[in-house]
Design a protein around this motif. Structure first.
Motif, PDB file in Angstrom:
ATOM      1  N   GLU A 398       0.869  -0.959  -0.025  1.00  9.16           N
ATOM      2  CA  GLU A 398      -0.241   0.242  -0.163  1.00  9.16           C
ATOM      3  C   GLU A 398       0.785   0.853  -0.062  1.00  9.16           C
ATOM      4  O   GLU A 398       0.385   2.289  -0.467  1.00  9.16           O
ATOM      5  CB  GLU A 398      -1.065  -0.351   1.401  1.00  9.16           C
ATOM      6  N   ALA A 399       1.747   1.574   0.559  1.00  7.80           N
ATOM      7  CA  ALA A 399       2.769   2.167   0.567  1.00  7.80           C
ATOM      8  C   ALA A 399       2.845   2.156  -0.874  1.00  7.80           C
ATOM      9  O   ALA A 399       3.701   3.936  -0.998  1.00  7.80           O
ATOM     10  CB  ALA A 399       3.903   1.833   0.803  1.00  7.80           C
ATOM     11  N   ALA A 408      10.827   2.298  -9.706  1.00 12.40           N
ATOM     12  CA  ALA A 408      11.792   1.557  -8.963  1.00 12.40           C
ATOM     13  C   ALA A 408      13.278   1.203  -8.929  1.00 12.40           C
ATOM     14  O   ALA A 408      13.706   2.468  -9.065  1.00 12.40           O
ATOM     15  CB  ALA A 408      10.854   0.024 -10.200  1.00 12.40           C
ATOM     16  N   PRO A 409      13.617   0.897  -7.635  1.00 10.54           N
ATOM     17  CA  PRO A 409      15.087   1.125  -7.446  1.00 10.54           C
ATOM     18  C   PRO A 409      16.364   0.410  -8.096  1.00 10.54           C
ATOM     19  O   PRO A 409      15.558  -0.163  -9.195  1.00 10.54           O
ATOM     20  CB  PRO A 409      15.301   0.350  -5.881  1.00 10.54           C
ATOM     21  N   HIS A 420       7.386  -3.361  -9.149  1.00  8.50           N
ATOM     22  CA  HIS A 420       8.560  -3.644  -8.073  1.00  8.50           C
ATOM     23  C   HIS A 420       8.236  -4.308  -6.617  1.00  8.50           C
ATOM     24  O   HIS A 420       8.259  -4.978  -7.114  1.00  8.50           O
ATOM     25  CB  HIS A 420       9.616  -2.414  -8.376  1.00  8.50           C
ATOM     26  N   ARG A 421       7.163  -3.397  -6.722  1.00  3.01           N
ATOM     27  CA  ARG A 421       6.761  -3.643  -5.541  1.00  3.01           C
ATOM     28  C   ARG A 421       5.726  -5.220  -4.561  1.00  3.01           C
ATOM     29  O   ARG A 421       5.841  -6.036  -4.523  1.00  3.01           O
ATOM     30  CB  ARG A 421       6.085  -2.539  -4.553  1.00  3.01           C
ATOM     31  N   THR A 422       4.720  -5.150  -6.624  1.00  6.61           N
ATOM     32  CA  THR A 422       4.324  -6.075  -6.229  1.00  6.61           C
ATOM     33  C   THR A 422       4.458  -7.936  -6.633  1.00  6.61           C
ATOM     34  O   THR A 422       3.919  -8.810  -5.645  1.00  6.61           O
ATOM     35  CB  THR A 422       2.701  -5.663  -7.187  1.00  6.61           C
ATOM     36  N   ARG A 453      -5.034  -5.867  -6.151  1.00  6.29           N
ATOM     37  CA  ARG A 453      -5.002  -4.766  -5.568  1.00  6.29           C
ATOM     38  C   ARG A 453      -4.231  -3.883  -6.619  1.00  6.29           C
ATOM     39  O   ARG A 453      -4.932  -2.878  -7.120  1.00  6.29           O
ATOM     40  CB  ARG A 453      -4.568  -4.808  -4.364  1.00  6.29           C
ATOM     41  N   TYR A 454      -3.628  -5.063  -6.878  1.00  6.58           N
ATOM     42  CA  TYR A 454      -2.432  -4.143  -8.273  1.00  6.58           C
ATOM     43  C   TYR A 454      -3.339  -3.742  -9.659  1.00  6.58           C
ATOM     44  O   TYR A 454      -3.449  -2.889 -10.144  1.00  6.58           O
ATOM     45  CB  TYR A 454      -1.378  -4.715  -8.741  1.00  6.58           C
TER      46      TYR A 454
END
Length: 667
Positions: A398-399, A408-409, A420-422, A453-454
């Protein structure tokens, strides 16, 4: 009976009913009529019934004529019949009295026999009880004689004999004790048994004490014969669970208390693994003889084994679980999910290794059905562990799924932090550091929730324009940072190999293209326009950025496709708004013309229709024509064709027509 013997006359084949229906026991008129109505009308049924009635009447007349003589002589043949019946009534009455008398005599005989049989059955039961009591007394005396309990001052036979001989003696006692128990249960409630019960209790205590001492001695001396005799004796008296409990208390419990220490949980995980290894070493080192005797070992001889025992399931495992639950309660604490996962994984490996030591599938099934096994598994609070992991993953995801898009990093295969987080969240659900087999269904549901959610996040981006420009500040250039376009490049990487029908997410607000609608009054004080308005460049700025800054990240065909779709959508909205503006200008001119005609006598001319220069309405038409022409040039510079942009040809024709008609409208 009479109906079945009667033969009704046969009727014509055309009848709508069967004549045998009238002879049935359950004949019902209503049912008969309703059944016939399904085939014919009521008039036809009536005609058939009248026809058959005439047949019956004719048959009856023929029958009477055939036996007319018998009907006439019927009363003559019955003369004197009442006297003959009276003569038969007397002997029949005598016969009835004789039968009743015989029946009474037989009943009395049967009653007497039943009484004697019941007395004999009662005597037989009492005899059996007496014999059982006699057997109980004999068994008690025989066991007491073997134990020399009647001479307490002398050395008993068990104390004087060798351990092996003691085992043989105990087997004899156990056999006799088994019979004693059987007869005692059958004689329950008899007064004599209550008197003998203290002696039976003494024998039981003495036998159990002797068996315990003999079993411990056999374990200490590693004597297979002594252990075999002792376990066989326990099985004879149906006390196998007592033997298993004794082994657990005397042999397993001290070892478990020595190996399981409270400091192990607080120390390194290698110490926990070492503790489990020591617990697993107990079976081959200390239970070898017991497994050989009971058939739990591979080397056991089938003929010399004592069945009915499972020391690993009923002795070793309960003590291990007790030690873990009492001394290491923090082992099951899910507060630190990483440590909990490692402890749980090591513990489940220990359980699987212990199951392999059981030696048979039946033993493994008994282990898994044991209450201690369920208690150990229930101690691991997996739902709480999952909730902690769920909050970690959900919070991190969620953040990243916020309105402010971030890159993305470095080193990531994705361009957008949300993507990336997903992906990292999905990988984490099934990683070795988080996954647990018993939580597979929950983790699968969490995986679907992450994807859902994505999906919602992406749909929200599709509906949200890139521009952050306010309608009120229309002169401010369109600000579109790389964060707004990062979703574009992220989707490009995800969909580079997808179909060409991918819908672009870059859109231009119609307020950016038609600011003249909200601020047309500014043209009144300006000179004749000669250049396009600056808002066109501001509106096209995000498209320039997409084409220039992200050409190394997106395929050229994809960029062109997105630009064409974005321009088509925005140009269509632009066309609708410009059309409304021109219509409003035309209506205003018509109003001014009517006003001029009403004031022809007045020397002054209306402001909007002065012949000394270009009117404000013409300025608007000219400005729109310049803006549309400039927009077409910029589209060509982007490598697109204006005819491929939806509504642009119509837009160009609209402003050109309005521009050409401007002089013609002047008076």
């Amino acid at each position: 009976m009479e109906k079945s013997r009667m033969n009704l006359p046969k009727g014509p084949d055309t009848l709508c009913f069967d004549k045998d229906e009238f002879m049935k026991e359950d004949f019902d008129v209503d049912h008969f009529v309703s059944d016939c109505r399904k085939r014919v009308q009521l008039e036809a049924l009536r005609d058939d019934l009248e026809l058959y009635y005439k047949l019956l009447k004719t048959a009856m007349v023929e029958l009477i004529n055939k036996d007319y003589a018998d009907f006439v002589n019927l009363s003559t043949n019955l003369v004197g019949m009442d006297k003959a019946l009276n003569q038969l009534s007397v002997p029949l009455g005598q016969l009835r009295e004789e039968v009743l008398s015989l029946r009474s005599s037989v009943s009395e005989g049967i009653r007497a026999v039943d009484e004697r049989m019941s007395k004999q059955e009662d005597i037989r039961k009492k005899k059996i009880c007496v014999l059982r009591l006699i057997q109980v007394i004999r068994s008690v005396e025989k066991i007491e004689k073997i134990l020399n309990s009647q001479h307490p001052k002398e050395t008993s036979a068990l104390e004087a004999s060798s351990p092996l001989l003691t085992g043989q003696i105990l087997e004899r006692i156990a056999t006799e004790f088994n019979q004693l128990q059987f007869h005692a249960v059958q004689s329950k409630g008899l007064p004599l048994l209550d008197k003998i019960r203290p002696r039976i209790a003494g024998i039981t205590a003495m036998l159990q004490q002797s068996l315990e001492g003999l079993l411990l001695e056999g374990l200490q001396t590693s004597s297979v014969d002594i252990i075999r005799h002792c376990l066989r004796t326990y099985a004879t008296i149906d006390k196998t669970r007592d033997a298993e409990a004794l082994v657990g208390q005397v042999l397993v419990k001290p070892y478990v208390d020595e190996v399981i220490l409270e400091q192990i949980v607080d120390s390194h995980l290698s110490d926990l693994q070492l503790m489990y290894d020591k617990l697993l070493e107990f079976v081959p080192h200390h239970c070898r003889l017991l497994r050989e005797v009971t058939g739990g070992a591979i080397s056991s001889e089938k003929g010399n084994t004592v069945p009915g025992y499972d020391f690993l399931v009923n002795s070793v495992w309960p003590e291990i679980v007790r030690g873990l639950e009492e001394k290491l309660p923090s082992l099951f604490n899910p507060g630190n999910p990483d440590a909990f996962h490692q402890k749980y994984t090591i513990s489940m490996d220990f359980v699987r290794t212990f199951e392999r030591q059981c030696g048979s599938q039946a033993s493994v099934k008994r282990l898994r059905a044991h209450p201690a096994y369920h208690s150990f598994n229930n101690k691991w609070n997996l739902p709480v562990y999952f909730q902690i992991r769920f909050r970690e993953i959900a919070g991190s995801l969620e953040a990243a799924l916020t309105d402010v898009l971030e890159d993305a990093p470095a080193g990531s295969s994705y361009r957008l932090l949300a993507s990336h987080r997903t992906w990292s969240s999905l990988q984490r659900c099934w990683s070795d550091k988080m996954f647990l087999p018993l939580l597979a269904h929950r983790l699968w549901r969490l995986t679907l929730q992450i994807l859902a959610r994505y999906s919602v996040f992406v749909k929200e981006l599709l509906l949200r324009p890139i521009s952050n420009e306010s309608v009120k500040d229309i002169k401010k250039p369109l600000v579109t940072g790389s964060k707004d376009l990062s979703i574009t490049q992220g989707n490009c990487e995800d969909q580079a190999s997808g179909p060409s029908e991918t819908k672009p997410i870059v859109t231009i607000s119609s307020t950016q293209l038609v600011y003249v609608v909200t601020d047309l009054d500014r043209l009144q004080e300006q000179e004749v326009p000669v250049t396009a308005s600056s808002y066109v460049d501001s509106a096209l700025k995000p498209l320039y950025q997409l084409q220039s800054r992200h050409k190394d990240k997106l395929k050229q065909a994809t960029i062109q496709q997105w630009l064409e779709a974005a321009l088509s959508e925005s140009t269509h909205k632009y066309y609708e708004t410009v059309s409304d503006v021109l219509n409003a200008v035309r209506k205003m001119e018509e109003s001014l013309k009517r006003l001029k005609q009403a004031r022809r006598a007045t020397p002054a001319s209306p402001a909007g229709l002065s012949g000394g220069g270009m009117s404000d309405d013409d300025k608007i038409r000219l400005q729109l024509a310049l803006d549309v022409a400039y927009l077409g040039e910029q589209i060509e510079k982007m490598g697109l064709r204006t005819k491929d942009i939806r509504s642009f040809p119509a837009l160009a024709e609209l402003v050109a027509t309005a521009k050409d008609q401007a002089p013609a409208d002047q008076p």
